[in-house]
Design an enzyme around this catalytic site. Structure first.
Site, short mmCIF file in Angstrom:
data_model
loop_
_atom_site.label_atom_id
_atom_site.label_comp_id
_atom_site.label_asym_id
_atom_site.label_seq_id
_atom_site.Cartn_x
_atom_site.Cartn_y
_atom_site.Cartn_z
N CYS A 1 0.76 -1.28 0.08
CA CYS A 1 -0.09 0.03 0.11
C CYS A 1 0.69 1.23 0.07
CB CYS A 1 -1.05 -0.03 1.19
SG CYS A 1 -2.26 -1.28 1.09
N1 LIG Z 1 -2.82 -5.95 1.57
C1 LIG Z 1 -3.47 -4.90 2.17
O1 LIG Z 1 -3.01 -4.59 3.27
C2 LIG Z 1 -4.49 -3.81 1.30
C3 LIG Z 1 -4.98 -2.87 2.12
C4 LIG Z 1 -5.96 -2.07 1.59
C5 LIG Z 1 -6.05 -2.04 0.35
N2 LIG Z 1 -5.23 -2.86 -0.78
C6 LIG Z 1 -5.52 -2.81 -2.11
O2 LIG Z 1 -6.37 -4.06 -2.26
C7 LIG Z 1 -6.20 -4.54 -3.59
C8 LIG Z 1 -5.99 -6.13 -3.47
O3 LIG Z 1 -4.45 -6.06 -2.63
P1 LIG Z 1 -4.20 -7.65 -2.01
O4 LIG Z 1 -3.23 -7.25 -0.91
O5 LIG Z 1 -5.37 -8.29 -1.58
O6 LIG Z 1 -3.63 -8.37 -3.08
P2 LIG Z 1 -3.15 -9.82 -3.15
O7 LIG Z 1 -2.11 -10.02 -4.43
O8 LIG Z 1 -3.00 -10.37 -1.92
O9 LIG Z 1 -4.57 -10.72 -3.80
C9 LIG Z 1 -5.11 -10.26 -4.88
C10 LIG Z 1 -5.52 -11.55 -5.82
O10 LIG Z 1 -5.88 -11.19 -7.03
C11 LIG Z 1 -5.56 -12.47 -7.87
N3 LIG Z 1 -5.81 -11.88 -9.26
C12 LIG Z 1 -4.89 -10.80 -10.03
N4 LIG Z 1 -5.57 -10.72 -11.15
C13 LIG Z 1 -6.96 -11.24 -11.20
C14 LIG Z 1 -7.83 -11.46 -12.20
N5 LIG Z 1 -7.81 -10.75 -13.36
N6 LIG Z 1 -9.09 -11.82 -11.89
C15 LIG Z 1 -9.12 -12.71 -10.62
N7 LIG Z 1 -8.22 -12.73 -9.62
C16 LIG Z 1 -6.99 -11.87 -10.12
C17 LIG Z 1 -4.37 -12.54 -7.43
O11 LIG Z 1 -3.66 -13.95 -7.92
C18 LIG Z 1 -4.34 -12.40 -6.12
O12 LIG Z 1 -4.55 -13.67 -5.40
C19 LIG Z 1 -4.98 -3.88 -3.91
O13 LIG Z 1 -5.43 -2.71 -5.10
C20 LIG Z 1 -4.33 -3.24 -2.83
O14 LIG Z 1 -3.55 -2.02 -3.16
C21 LIG Z 1 -4.47 -3.84 -0.12
#
Ligand SMILES: NC(=O)c1ccc[n+]([C@@H]2O[C@H](COP(=O)([O-])OP(=O)(O)OC[C@H]3O[C@@H](n4cnc5c(N)ncnc54)[C@H](O)[C@@H]3O)[C@@H](O)[C@H]2O)c1
Length: 437
Positions: free
Chosen positions: A269
């Protein structure tokens, strides 16, 4: 009507992207009584989930098993299965590309795949972090391609995720949820579903406000950490203990929030969202030079750490090149298994480029990529500690027993001042303190 289905729990929910954000959300939906279809393009994750295995710290295997228990959860990598869903949450990554620029490819791909199956009266909620105005300028047009009208034929909202992995005090249930629909009825429906999940919802007037609020929250941290990182270096130059300075300032009961210096800022993030913001803002008259500069300061901390370690080793009669250095902890913060944008990994890359014989240990990470090559976690034992010229305490997981460490290592370089409680020890040097008396 969708609203009724939300209230009587008969709404079918789809979650796209089952990572740190999507999987806990799917878990919350199932726990509340909804049926959930999870979609992830990573086949290994799908297989793990189907075996009842978790891959994120905030959910254990038993939580994953309980997801499947009542027959209310299924996972797939095929979007076709989402056709029957009433509500679809999009939680895919929005990372940086190889050039360090925002990479919307995964998000836009997920949106385009959703557009293929979009059916009348579906609600789509985007949770991925994006630059302001993305929902209305880039996501809405992709979803409207087949001629469905937002607010009438389908519904679209943005609701940023604020999850803090590993934080036991704040979770989905007690962190207010910002919500903004493209139209008023989009907002209302999205508010309904999150409230049914037990969340406290705060609605705002437009997706752009919600997108910008998320960016503000995270750039606020990046800028303040940069401030204290710069100050820490200046304090060190002048023999002033920054750690004592921060504690002293923190005694002020108002108008000040303590941020701590360290080897840089990691995770999916803070270092990423700042770039989404500066990239977006550069098209305007003002730009975002403050945040850009803050990002540069934080990104340069790994080099500062390596230079400081080199000085510390010289003070102990050793050159950095050829020295055995063990880095403890490679995740972006303590007690989690996420190593995305981790300053510790960057540090290991720089150390090995400068000729140090570097190895690492982390109880939560079996392998990392260092300058494109795999490096395996070392076996943690007394022999490993004894043979090092220096042990760098990069991420102080609770797993490490600091007292034992200090009696087994010739020299410890502590990057987060976590050893302060041990009192003065000749073999421990804290980052920024090596010039202090
Ligand atoms: N991790 C955090 O603490 C956090 C906190 C707030 C916001 N976010 C935001 O949330 C979003 C997701 O982050 P995350 O940490 O969960 O990511 P992550 O990488 O842990 O999980 C995302 C998942 O999406 C899958 N993916 C990718 N492309 C895809 C598609 N086209 N169709 C289906 N699945 C697909 C990936 O394989 C992965 O398992 C990001 O935009 C991030 O900035 C994350």
């Amino acid at each position: 009507m969708l609203k009724n289905k939300v209230f009587d729990y008969s709404a079918q929910i789809g979650v796209i992207g089952l990572g740190y954000v999507g999987l806990p959300l799917a878990h919350a939906c199932v726990k509340s009584g909804y049926s959930v279809m999870g979609i992830d393009t990573d086949l290994q994750k799908v297989a793990k989930l189907n075996k009842g295995q978790s891959y994120i710290a905030d959910l254990c295997d038993a939580d994953v098993a309980s997801l499947f228990g009542g027959g209310k959860f299924s996972v797939s990598s095929h979007y076709g299965t989402l056709k029957s869903c009433d509500i679809i949450f999009i939680c895919v990554p929005t990372p940086l590309n190889k050039e360090g620029q925002p990479d919307y490819n995964l998000l836009f791909k997920a949106v385009e795949s959703t557009a293929e199956i979009l059916s009348p009266s579906q609600l789509i909620v985007v949770e991925s972090t994006v630059a302001p105005q993305t929902t209305e300028k880039n996501i809405l047009p992709r979803l409207s391609k087949k001629g469905l009208l937002v607010g009438e034929d389908f519904f679209l909202a943005y609701s940023p995720e604020r999850i803090d992995p590993g934080n036991s005090a704040y979770n989905l249930a007690n962190t207010p949820k910002l919500v903004a629909g493209v139209t008023e009825n989009c907002t209302k429906l999205t508010q309904n579903i999150y409230e049914q999940l037990g969340m406290f919802v705060v609605t705002v007037s437009s997706p752009a406000v919600a997108e910008m609020a998320k960016i503000l929250e995270n750039t606020y941290r990046d800028v303040n950490i940069a401030l204290v990182n710069e100050m820490a270096q200046i304090c060190s130059e002048n023999g002033i203990d920054i750690w004592e300075v921060v504690s002293a300032a923190a005694t002020k009961p108002y108008g000040y929030q303590a941020f701590y210096p360290g080897p840089g800022v990691g995770g999916h993030c803070i270092p990423v969202d700042s770039v989404y913001y500066t990239d977006w803002a550069q098209n305007g008259k003002i730009g975002a030079s403050l945040v850009r500069h803050a990002r540069d300061i934080n990104a340069a901390m790994s080099k500062y750490v390596v230079d400081s370690l080199s000085t510390v080793l010289l003070n102990n009669g050793r050159q950095l090149s050829g020295s055995k250095v063990l880095v403890l902890g490679v995740t972006y913060k303590r007690d989690i298994n996420d190593q995305r944008e981790s300053p510790a990994v960057k540090l290991i890359e720089l150390l090995s480029r400068r000729g140090a014989l570097v190895s690492y240990h982390d109880p939560y990470v079996e392998e990392i990529k260092v300058n494109g090559r795999a490096l395996h976690c070392s076996r943690f034992d007394k022999r490993l500690l004894n043979e090092q010229d220096c042990v760098v305490m990069a991420v102080a997981h609770k797993w490490y027993d600091l007292r034992n460490l200090s009696s087994s290592c010739a020299l410890i370089f502590d990057l987060t001042n976590v050893t302060v409680g041990l009192g003065y020890r000749k073999n421990i040097v804290s980052l920024f303190k090596h010039n202090c008396k």
